[in-house]
Design an enzyme around this catalytic site. Structure first.
Site, PDB file in Angstrom:
ATOM      1  N   GLU A  41     -62.057 -24.622  40.587  1.00 51.59           N
ATOM      2  CA  GLU A  41     -61.789 -24.562  42.028  1.00 51.59           C
ATOM      3  C   GLU A  41     -60.268 -24.503  42.248  1.00 51.59           C
ATOM      4  O   GLU A  41     -59.508 -25.102  41.485  1.00 51.59           O
ATOM      5  CB  GLU A  41     -62.364 -25.862  42.629  1.00 51.59           C
ATOM      6  CG  GLU A  41     -62.221 -26.071  44.108  1.00 51.59           C
ATOM      7  CD  GLU A  41     -62.780 -27.444  44.527  1.00 51.59           C
ATOM      8  OE1 GLU A  41     -63.030 -28.314  43.666  1.00 51.59           O
ATOM      9  OE2 GLU A  41     -62.971 -27.640  45.737  1.00 51.59           O
ATOM     10  N   LYS A 111     -66.711 -22.679  50.457  1.00 58.38           N
ATOM     11  CA  LYS A 111     -67.343 -23.989  50.202  1.00 58.38           C
ATOM     12  C   LYS A 111     -67.851 -24.606  51.497  1.00 58.38           C
ATOM     13  O   LYS A 111     -67.094 -24.705  52.478  1.00 58.38           O
ATOM     14  CB  LYS A 111     -66.291 -24.892  49.548  1.00 58.38           C
ATOM     15  CG  LYS A 111     -66.778 -26.261  49.115  1.00 58.38           C
ATOM     16  CD  LYS A 111     -65.609 -26.992  48.457  1.00 58.38           C
ATOM     17  CE  LYS A 111     -65.990 -28.336  47.882  1.00 58.38           C
ATOM     18  NZ  LYS A 111     -64.814 -29.031  47.293  1.00 58.38           N
ATOM     19  N   CYS A 144     -67.712 -27.149  43.451  1.00 60.56           N
ATOM     20  CA  CYS A 144     -67.472 -28.578  43.260  1.00 60.56           C
ATOM     21  C   CYS A 144     -68.427 -29.481  44.017  1.00 60.56           C
ATOM     22  O   CYS A 144     -69.588 -29.596  43.673  1.00 60.56           O
ATOM     23  CB  CYS A 144     -66.012 -28.897  43.573  1.00 60.56           C
ATOM     24  SG  CYS A 144     -65.502 -30.425  42.743  1.00 60.56           S
ATOM     25  N   VAL A 171     -63.623 -35.284  40.561  1.00 62.29           N
ATOM     26  CA  VAL A 171     -62.949 -36.583  40.450  1.00 62.29           C
ATOM     27  C   VAL A 171     -63.932 -37.742  40.291  1.00 62.29           C
ATOM     28  O   VAL A 171     -63.651 -38.679  39.548  1.00 62.29           O
ATOM     29  CB  VAL A 171     -62.003 -36.835  41.646  1.00 62.29           C
ATOM     30  CG1 VAL A 171     -60.753 -36.013  41.539  1.00 62.29           C
ATOM     31  CG2 VAL A 171     -62.643 -36.584  42.995  1.00 62.29           C
TER      32      VAL A 171
HETATM   33  C1  ACM Z   1     -64.225 -31.713  45.050  1.00 60.13           C
HETATM   34  O1  ACM Z   1     -65.110 -31.228  45.759  1.00 60.13           O
HETATM   35  N1  ACM Z   1     -63.178 -31.015  44.700  1.00 60.13           N
HETATM   36  C2  ACM Z   1     -64.334 -33.085  44.584  1.00 60.13           C
END
Ligand code: ACM
Length: 265
Positions: A41, A111, A144, A171
């Site tokens: 990402e 996203k 992500c 994370v």
């Molecule tokens: C994330 O969505 N970059 C934790």
């Protein structure tokens, strides 16, 4: 089909340096005859912005920007690559995954589930995640934190995805394990390309991985190294969907009992 995840350490807001890091990974993938490559990402920009100006400074238009051009060019003549890009548009910034194949820009997924402060710089995407066809196989794309919403991987599966490509900057400590579950419950391959390093005190967890349709990790990268990992997969293995001799993960569902899933309040 040779599928790879590329693990990278983008430098915050240093587009020039990130472009050279990108080129190194693309070269490694090319040297290893990779056909489908997933990159992390936000690889053009880094992640932990302090303000909107930083995010804007690093953002690029897709497919006109420099990262897009590099990825498009790598995808010639017969490869597919998806990479997370901090995307500039006239409507604002998006945390996007751009897909290039055979020298063309195929699609951009924006996203939909924004994590923590991302909502301070990015608008959420408002379209279903896409599935793209390449060499007789179907690839779904999510980014992500979409991992935390199992509906995302399910929608991709219902749209025919055999392999879920997952650019990430993970994370939370259990994301990679959650993707094992996404594989099992949908009977699909998953390829999570994560980043490494620490930015403004936030540590990213590396351990990029590819899982098979029963949740076995076919390959995993270390927590703190850059590089690629690849495996040869048979995307058609995702078409079976039998989790036991008598249970099909899609047709055994009871959607009439899940109507709460589409209620909005
Ligand atoms: C994330 O969505 N970059 C934790």
């Amino acid at each position: 089909m040779r599928l790879a995840v590329g693990q990278m350490e983008p430098l915050l807001v240093d587009v020039h340096e990130n472009l050279s890091k990108l080129r190194e990974l693309l070269k490694e993938a090319e040297d290893n005859q990779v056909e489908v490559l997933v990159l992390p990402e936000l690889c053009n920009s880094g992640y932990v912005f302090e303000n909107l100006e930083e995010a804007r400074f690093a953002a690029e238009e897709i497919p006109r920007g420099r990262f897009s051009e590099e990825l498009r060019s790598w995808s010639k003549p017969d490869r597919l690559v998806v990479a997370g890009i901090c995307e500039h548009t006239p409507q604002g910034l998006y945390n996007s995954a751009a897909v290039f194949a055979q020298g063309n820009h195929i699609t951009t997924y924006r996203k939909i589930h924004l994590f923590l402060n991302e909502r301070d710089w990015f608008s959420p995407g408002n379209e279903e995640p896409p599935v793209v066809e390449f060499k007789d196989a179907k690839f779904g794309v999510m980014v992500c934190f979409d991992w935390a919403f199992p509906e995302t991987a399910r929608v991709l599966t219902l749209k025919g995805a055999q392999v879920i490509l997952h650019p990430s900057n993970l994370v939370l400590p259990y994301c990679q394990d959650a993707m094992v579950t996404r594989s099992i419950e949908n009977s699909v391959y998953t390829a999570t390309a994560n980043r490494v390093g620490i930015e403004r005190g936030i540590e990213f967890s590396g351990n990029s991985q590819i899982t098979n349709t029963t949740g076995i990790r076919l390959t995993t990268l270390p927590r703190d190294e850059v590089g690629i990992a690849f495996v040869d997969i048979d995307p058609q293995a995702a078409d079976g969907k039998m989790i036991t001799k008598r249970n099909h993960v899609i047709t055994d569902r009871k959607p009439e009992l899940y109507t709460r899933l589409t209620e909005t309040d």
